[in-house]
Design a protein around this motif. Structure first.
Motif, PDB file in Angstrom:
ATOM      1  N   ASP A 190      26.400  57.815 108.764  1.00  0.00           N
ATOM      2  CA  ASP A 190      25.794  58.741 109.711  1.00  0.00           C
ATOM      3  C   ASP A 190      26.894  59.126 110.687  1.00  0.00           C
ATOM      4  O   ASP A 190      27.213  58.379 111.614  1.00  0.00           O
ATOM      5  CB  ASP A 190      24.618  58.077 110.424  1.00  0.00           C
ATOM      6  CG  ASP A 190      23.791  59.067 111.234  1.00  0.00           C
ATOM      7  OD1 ASP A 190      24.235  60.225 111.382  1.00  0.00           O
ATOM      8  OD2 ASP A 190      22.707  58.683 111.728  1.00  0.00           O
ATOM      9  N   PHE A 191      27.498  60.305 110.480  1.00  0.00           N
ATOM     10  CA  PHE A 191      28.699  60.716 111.168  1.00  0.00           C
ATOM     11  C   PHE A 191      28.402  61.741 112.261  1.00  0.00           C
ATOM     12  O   PHE A 191      27.392  62.450 112.211  1.00  0.00           O
ATOM     13  CB  PHE A 191      29.707  61.292 110.176  1.00  0.00           C
ATOM     14  CG  PHE A 191      30.070  60.341 109.070  1.00  0.00           C
ATOM     15  CD1 PHE A 191      30.946  59.292 109.296  1.00  0.00           C
ATOM     16  CD2 PHE A 191      29.510  60.474 107.799  1.00  0.00           C
ATOM     17  CE1 PHE A 191      31.287  58.411 108.281  1.00  0.00           C
ATOM     18  CE2 PHE A 191      29.840  59.596 106.782  1.00  0.00           C
ATOM     19  CZ  PHE A 191      30.729  58.559 107.024  1.00  0.00           C
ATOM     20  N   PHE A 192      29.312  61.840 113.224  1.00  0.00           N
ATOM     21  CA  PHE A 192      29.101  62.728 114.367  1.00  0.00           C
ATOM     22  C   PHE A 192      28.922  64.177 113.930  1.00  0.00           C
ATOM     23  O   PHE A 192      27.934  64.827 114.291  1.00  0.00           O
ATOM     24  CB  PHE A 192      30.270  62.613 115.348  1.00  0.00           C
ATOM     25  CG  PHE A 192      30.141  63.556 116.513  1.00  0.00           C
ATOM     26  CD1 PHE A 192      29.249  63.299 117.544  1.00  0.00           C
ATOM     27  CD2 PHE A 192      30.903  64.713 116.579  1.00  0.00           C
ATOM     28  CE1 PHE A 192      29.112  64.180 118.613  1.00  0.00           C
ATOM     29  CE2 PHE A 192      30.774  65.595 117.641  1.00  0.00           C
ATOM     30  CZ  PHE A 192      29.879  65.320 118.661  1.00  0.00           C
ATOM     31  N   GLY A 237      23.533  65.408 112.501  1.00  0.00           N
ATOM     32  CA  GLY A 237      24.910  65.767 112.800  1.00  0.00           C
ATOM     33  C   GLY A 237      24.991  67.012 113.660  1.00  0.00           C
ATOM     34  O   GLY A 237      24.045  67.393 114.354  1.00  0.00           O
ATOM     35  N   ARG A 238      26.130  67.677 113.620  1.00  0.00           N
ATOM     36  CA  ARG A 238      26.415  68.833 114.491  1.00  0.00           C
ATOM     37  C   ARG A 238      25.951  70.108 113.781  1.00  0.00           C
ATOM     38  O   ARG A 238      26.755  70.860 113.217  1.00  0.00           O
ATOM     39  CB  ARG A 238      27.912  68.869 114.764  1.00  0.00           C
ATOM     40  CG  ARG A 238      28.306  69.853 115.849  1.00  0.00           C
ATOM     41  CD  ARG A 238      28.387  69.182 117.198  1.00  0.00           C
ATOM     42  NE  ARG A 238      29.236  69.946 118.094  1.00  0.00           N
ATOM     43  CZ  ARG A 238      29.441  69.646 119.363  1.00  0.00           C
ATOM     44  NH1 ARG A 238      28.863  68.573 119.889  1.00  0.00           N
ATOM     45  NH2 ARG A 238      30.225  70.381 120.117  1.00  0.00           N
ATOM     46  N   VAL A 239      24.650  70.369 113.780  1.00  0.00           N
ATOM     47  CA  VAL A 239      24.100  71.548 113.125  1.00  0.00           C
ATOM     48  C   VAL A 239      23.006  72.138 114.014  1.00  0.00           C
ATOM     49  O   VAL A 239      22.532  71.504 114.959  1.00  0.00           O
ATOM     50  CB  VAL A 239      23.514  71.223 111.737  1.00  0.00           C
ATOM     51  CG1 VAL A 239      24.605  70.833 110.766  1.00  0.00           C
ATOM     52  CG2 VAL A 239      22.477  70.111 111.827  1.00  0.00           C
ATOM     53  N   THR A 240      22.576  73.346 113.658  1.00  0.00           N
ATOM     54  CA  THR A 240      21.528  74.008 114.434  1.00  0.00           C
ATOM     55  C   THR A 240      20.200  74.059 113.695  1.00  0.00           C
ATOM     56  O   THR A 240      19.191  74.459 114.279  1.00  0.00           O
ATOM     57  CB  THR A 240      21.954  75.439 114.772  1.00  0.00           C
ATOM     58  OG1 THR A 240      22.245  76.151 113.556  1.00  0.00           O
ATOM     59  CG2 THR A 240      23.197  75.429 115.654  1.00  0.00           C
ATOM     60  N   GLY A 241      20.178  73.673 112.419  1.00  0.00           N
ATOM     61  CA  GLY A 241      18.937  73.708 111.658  1.00  0.00           C
ATOM     62  C   GLY A 241      19.101  73.054 110.313  1.00  0.00           C
ATOM     63  O   GLY A 241      20.223  72.775 109.869  1.00  0.00           O
TER      64      GLY A 241
END
Length: 276
Positions: A190-192, A237-241
């Motif tokens: 489970d990465f940033f 993670g670093r996403v919007t959807g």
């Protein structure tokens, strides 16, 4: 022992996986290939030998040498060169102005991201030299026919970012994500940036990765069949959807996974070497 070779020139674009096939001939026991920093022994098949080369996103257009080395049953070795012509390809670039908090990471997140990057690179280095796969690759989201954003470069507040090295596939949270081919689970975590992720080694330098999952269904070291569920789509993670980031590396090169052999709608270049 002498070899006579007819080598067909290759062409590809940055970010493409290139299929290489060498037909079987008497007295040839092994074939190796070298391109850029990639070096591997081709896998034997009923008809000869096969391999994949990866043309990285940053490879410059032009003619690049490829070397095939043939080993004979009498101990002799013979090498031939061919040319891989890398053709220009323009990937989109988007310039964005956003609040600094969306660009500049905290010290804690910078350290976490750097540590995770090292962990992933170390995993890349221990792939199996022999293939786990024996069939064509499939798209990991059932019913999907295309992806988006591969090679897309973004510039945030005049700060260039690395090109997007995977294809984004539409997938609602909970959609089963399938292994694109047989392989071994190389790394999970489970990465940033990547969120819950599965990295699969298919052998011979071919890796695929499945990012932003909501759930992971496999364990490290597990052997997978083609089409086996590796997890469920999500938005971690670093996403919007929610979606699936599906990535592929061949010999360390970042390639569009839709250029892997067998994926519908994408062409792969091929090379052949005939000997008499």
């Amino acid at each position: 022992m002498a070899f006579l070779s007819l080598l067909v020139a290759l062409s590809a674009v940055p970010g493409q996986a290139v299929s290489v096939s060498v037909p079987a001939r008497p007295a040839v026991t092994a074939v190796q290939i070298e391109f850029e920093l990639q070096q591997q022994t081709l896998a034997p098949t009923a008809d000869g030998w096969v391999a994949l080369l990866g043309v990285d996103l940053d490879v410059q257009p032009g003619k690049h040498p490829v070397t095939l080395t043939f080993a004979g049953s009498d101990g002799s070795v013979y090498s031939e060169s061919l040319t891989l012509e890398v053709l220009p390809k323009d990937y989109p670039t988007t310039k964005l102005e956003v609040e600094p908090k969306y660009v500049e990471l905290s010290s804690e997140n910078q350290q976490r991201s750097a540590s995770e990057s090292v962990q992933i690179k170390q995993a890349y280095a221990i792939t199996n030299p022999k293939p786990y796969w024996s069939a064509d690759y499939i798209i990991p989201v059932e019913g999907a026919t295309e992806g988006s954003n591969f090679g897309h470069r973004r510039i945030f507040n005049n700060q260039p970012r690395a090109p997007h090295s995977g294809a984004d596939l539409k997938a609602a949270t909970g959609t089963p994500i399938l292994a694109a081919n047989a392989g071994k689970v190389l790394l999970i975590g489970d990465f940033f940036f990547n969120g819950k992720s599965v990295f699969v080694d298919h052998g011979m330098g071919v890796l695929t990765m499945y990012l932003h999952l909501s759930e992971i269904s496999v364990t490290e070291g597990q052997l997978l069949e083609r089409g086996e569920i590796v997890g469920l789509a999500g938005a971690t993670g670093r996403v919007t959807g929610p979606h699936l980031h599906w990535g592929a590396r061949v010999g360390g090169a970042r390639v569009d996974p839709f250029s892997l052999p067998g994926i519908a709608g994408k062409d792969t270049a091929a090379a052949s070497a005939d000997r008499e």
